[in-house]
Design an enzyme around this catalytic site. Structure first.
Site, PDB file in Angstrom:
ATOM      1  N   GLU A   9       0.855  -1.423  -0.078  1.00 38.15           N
ATOM      2  CA  GLU A   9      -0.007  -0.326   0.075  1.00 38.15           C
ATOM      3  C   GLU A   9       0.702   1.419   0.210  1.00 38.15           C
ATOM      4  OE1 GLU A   9      -4.078  -0.738   2.840  1.00 38.15           O
ATOM      5  OE2 GLU A   9      -2.487  -2.022   2.874  1.00 38.15           O
ATOM      6  N   ASP A  82      -2.254  -4.442   3.657  1.00 39.50           N
ATOM      7  CA  ASP A  82      -2.358  -4.527   5.243  1.00 39.50           C
ATOM      8  C   ASP A  82      -3.087  -6.092   5.597  1.00 39.50           C
ATOM      9  OD1 ASP A  82      -0.637  -2.708   5.497  1.00 39.50           O
ATOM     10  OD2 ASP A  82      -2.231  -1.528   6.136  1.00 39.50           O
ATOM     11  N   ASP A  84      -5.680  -6.916   7.417  1.00 38.79           N
ATOM     12  CA  ASP A  84      -7.367  -6.669   7.655  1.00 38.79           C
ATOM     13  C   ASP A  84      -8.279  -6.696   6.474  1.00 38.79           C
ATOM     14  OD1 ASP A  84      -6.471  -4.248   6.467  1.00 38.79           O
ATOM     15  OD2 ASP A  84      -6.388  -3.108   8.149  1.00 38.79           O
ATOM     16  N   GLU A  86      -9.663  -4.261   5.500  1.00 43.83           N
ATOM     17  CA  GLU A  86      -9.702  -3.162   4.158  1.00 43.83           C
ATOM     18  C   GLU A  86      -8.456  -3.798   3.645  1.00 43.83           C
ATOM     19  OE1 GLU A  86     -11.590   0.245   2.701  1.00 43.83           O
ATOM     20  OE2 GLU A  86     -12.151  -1.276   4.654  1.00 43.83           O
ATOM     21  N   TYR A 298       1.902  -4.675  13.190  1.00 44.13           N
ATOM     22  CA  TYR A 298       0.066  -4.012  12.687  1.00 44.13           C
ATOM     23  C   TYR A 298      -0.433  -3.288  14.014  1.00 44.13           C
ATOM     24  CZ  TYR A 298      -2.902  -2.482   9.430  1.00 44.13           C
ATOM     25  OH  TYR A 298      -4.491  -2.077   8.790  1.00 44.13           O
ATOM     26  N   ARG A 300      -3.244  -1.829  14.026  1.00 44.87           N
ATOM     27  CA  ARG A 300      -4.867  -1.816  13.408  1.00 44.87           C
ATOM     28  C   ARG A 300      -5.658  -3.369  14.144  1.00 44.87           C
ATOM     29  NH1 ARG A 300      -4.069   1.549   9.141  1.00 44.87           N
ATOM     30  NH2 ARG A 300      -4.854   3.848   9.952  1.00 44.87           N
ATOM     31  N   HIS A 343      -4.930 -11.155  14.334  1.00 44.25           N
ATOM     32  CA  HIS A 343      -3.341 -10.563  14.232  1.00 44.25           C
ATOM     33  C   HIS A 343      -2.819 -10.776  15.617  1.00 44.25           C
ATOM     34  CE1 HIS A 343      -6.620  -7.212  12.108  1.00 44.25           C
ATOM     35  NE2 HIS A 343      -5.419  -8.667  10.819  1.00 44.25           N
TER      36      HIS A 343
END
Length: 689
Positions: A9, A82, A84, A86, A298, A300, A343
């Site tokens: 990203e 990432d 997650d 998103e 990470y 989030r 995670h």
């Protein structure tokens, strides 16, 4: 020429990962999402099973073209967005745009940007997880249906630029409900009696508890007089001593929300700033010979899980630094029922990369956040603290006082880190002298004190994040943007770092409450979050959730379009003329509240700040009202509107209610731990809020 193309990203990640993977890999950045719903229209076909219409985001066309060219040259393309929802959606959009088979092993995920983690992740590529993608699509489409249905109504009925959304509307509701609680709060009187006692030349305090049969509340001065009259002399008998050993376990490593809360408490960081700094620590910092290296996992996540490797490294560090007695692992909190346990918690990528070793490399704010994350992680792997607690009961006549003491017997994790609290209370030892049943202690002084109950405190960012999390509203990635949005829209302002709703916020809230009650219903919104989690688990098809919501919501939209009346935020006459053109000045409602402007706009663009009355009568002249003013150095102070006839002035903000003790003026004093309310005439003060 490189054999493999890897798409991440951000450019910062791309550089680091390319260095780790070597010459056969070319790493490029998508700069976030490349496709999304169009901004100019709904972009969701509600007649066709809620089919989304995705387009290339404006300005991202050249990036997509470059990625297509690179993808054609490569033997294989890996999508490493990432880890997650998103990120999974970004990978799916890229696969769709670049013609990559989403069922192929094209997806690579890692929770930390370190050489070992990156190399290991490329050994285990997987398919794109469509349950994760569908969960993101469901949330995006649901938010679009809500936002693009209600926002245009607010534009037409109130003013342009407004918005409403599922999470932001509930956040605004919590702030407004709290403000109403404060406005409607009626303080109640209560008393305490504190005794200062002496035993073997050591002084200590004890509080009045009650009589031999029950605990007693002291509601007025008569209650206090009765207690004081019941006591004979200064000798008190120790009739009970209870000693206990209590364990205190460490807090778990950070989740996103607990990181935001603790950074607000301990570092004074806003949620947005915390996430921006955490992103930098995750994506990588240049660390001497190591080059650019990710310093944290990470950021989030709502998981508190720690990998076995990280636990072992922490154990080795603790053994070497503190010794074996500090290395016994306590249960550091339970996993939240809704946590996304793919995670880990937020932790340093290497425990041996200590904050001290990073101090000269990181900027001040990055260092402070890294130290907070490092300390919390290491402490979470340390042994429990052991505290000795003592309760001594003292009696004179019918009156019983209780003294509570505690002492840290073994600090355990507290040697390194203690979690902050919203009320900023200090955890200090209160050591009592040695006492036994039947001992006599002397009362040096017994002091009654009047108190009044306090209204609940306004929300800080940390309190609001915690409230949303406890209610099951939103997810880790939504808290910071939600708080940012309600401020940008002008629905709330921050005063002494506490949220206060604006007039505009009250208007929008009332309209949403009247026509879209489900959007503000906390139980309804929390259930919706649970349903979205069910999509991620593959338990329910995403279109079912959207349809169940939209069937009823659409009816509310139709009613609102026909029945919602236009809110006339009229330009009120300001009672003075423009000093530039002579036209009348009027009050207007802007993004940050009301201001004064010339009625001859746009020919005359003169504007002025409003002299703000705070609703308090001047205590000096008893005629004028107190208004906000600014000094030449832009410092806020308060003075009488009748100046120069009346010269009352105060740096501290007067408040509307009088002192309950002497009826004089109360003021808010900003202190390090919050706001302290004091009387300007007597010794009355309220606890820090």
């Amino acid at each position: 020429m490189a054999d493999f193309l890897v798409i991440v990203e951000s450019p910062a990640k791309a550089k680091t990962i390319e260095r780790y993977l070597g010459k056969k890999y070319k790493v490029r950045a998508s700069l976030g999402h490349l496709r999304d719903l169009p901004r100019s229209q709904m972009g969701v076909d509600v007649e066709n099973n809620y089919e989304p219409r995705y387009i290339t985001i404006r300005g991202k066309g050249p990036i997509l073209s470059d990625l297509k060219k690179e993808a054609k040259k490569a033997k294989k393309v890996f999508l490493a967005a990432d880890p997650d929802r998103e990120g999974e959606a970004i990978a799916w959009h890229l696969a769709t745009a670049l013609g990559i088979d989403k069922d192929s092993d094209c997806r690579v995920v890692f929770n930390e940007i370190t050489k070992d983690a990156i190399k290991e992740s490329f050994k285990h590529p997987r398919q794109i997880d469509m349950d994760l993608v569908d969960a993101q699509q469901a949330r995006r489409i649901l938010d679009r249906l809500v936002g693009y249905s209600i926002s245009p109504l607010l534009w037409k009925k109130v003013k342009k630029g407004l918005s409403a959304g599922r999470v932001q509307s509930v956040a605004l509701r919590l702030i407004i409900d709290r403000e109403n609680e404060i406005k409607n709060f009626e303080p109640e009187e209560y008393w305490s009696i504190t005794g200062e006692f002496e035993k073997a030349k050591k002084k200590f305090e004890a509080q009045f508890y009650g009589n031999a049969n029950e605990k007693m509340k002291l509601t007025n001065e008569d209650d206090v007089k009765a207690v004081m009259a019941s006591m004979n002399g200064k000798d008190f008998t120790v009739n009970r001593v209870v000693k206990k050993e209590r364990k205190r376990n460490p807090s778990p490593s950070f989740t996103t929300s607990s990181l935001q809360q603790e950074a607000a408490r301990k570092l004074n960081f806003r949620a947005k700033k915390t996430m921006m700094l955490a992103q930098q620590l995750y994506e990588g910092i240049s660390v001497g010979k190591e080059g650019i290296t990710g310093l944290i996992t990470y950021m989030r996540t709502d998981s508190t899980r720690i990998s076995e490797t990280a636990k072992k490294d922490a154990l080795d560090y603790i053994l070497g630094q503190y010794g074996e007695e500090y290395a016994t692992k306590a249960t550091a909190g339970k996993q939240a029922s809704s946590s996304q346990d793919a995670h880990e918690a937020v932790r340093p990528t290497s425990v041996f990369r200590t904050p001290e070793s990073m101090k000269n490399i990181l900027s001040r704010d990055l260092y402070r956040l890294y130290k907070l994350i490092w300390d919390r992680f290491v402490a979470s792997q340390m042994s429990s603290a052991v505290l000795d607690t003592v309760m001594a009961e003292l009696q004179n006549g019918e009156a019983i006082f209780r003294a509570n003491g505690s002492q840290v017997k073994f600090p355990g994790f507290m040697k390194l880190y203690v979690e902050g609290t919203d009320d900023q209370t200090d955890d200090k030892d209160n050591i009592l002298p040695e006492m036994a049943e039947g001992d006599i202690v002397k009362a040096v002084e017994v002091t009654p004190k009047q108190h009044f109950t306090q209204p609940p405190p306004r929300y800080t960012e940390a309190r609001l994040v915690r409230a949303l999390e406890e209610l099951g509203i939103g997810r880790p990635s939504t808290y910071a943007p939600t708080l940012d949005t309600i401020q940008k829209r002008g629905y709330v302002t921050l005063d002494a770092k506490r949220f206060i709703p604006t007039e505009l916020g009250e208007i929008v809230h009332q309209l949403v409450l009247e026509f879209f009650p489900d959007i503000l219903n906390i139980e309804f919104t929390a259930k919706m979050e649970h349903d979205l989690d069910s999509v991620e688990e593959g338990e329910i098809e995403w279109r079912e959730i959207i349809d169940a919501f939209f069937q009823d919501f659409e009816k509310h939209v139709e009613v609102a379009e026909s029945e919602m009346e236009k809110v006339q935020i009229k330009d009120e006459p300001a009672g003075e003329d423009c000093e530039l053109c002579g036209s009348a000045m009027v009050f207007k409602l802007g993004r940050y509240g009301k201001f004064m402007a010339c009625s001859n706009f746009p020919d005359c663009r003169n504007t002025k700040a409003i002299v703000k009355h705070i609703g308090v009568t001047c205590p000096t002249c008893k005629e004028g009202e107190i208004v906000e003013r600014k000094s030449k150095k832009k410092r806020l102070f308060y003075g009488c509107e009748r100046y120069p006839e009346c010269d009352f002035v105060s740096w501290d903000k007067p408040i509307e209610r009088p002192c309950p003790k002497c009826s004089h003026l109360l003021v808010e004093k900003k202190v390090k731990k919050g706001v302290q309310i004091n009387c300007v005439s007597c010794d009355y003060q309220e606890e820090v809020q």
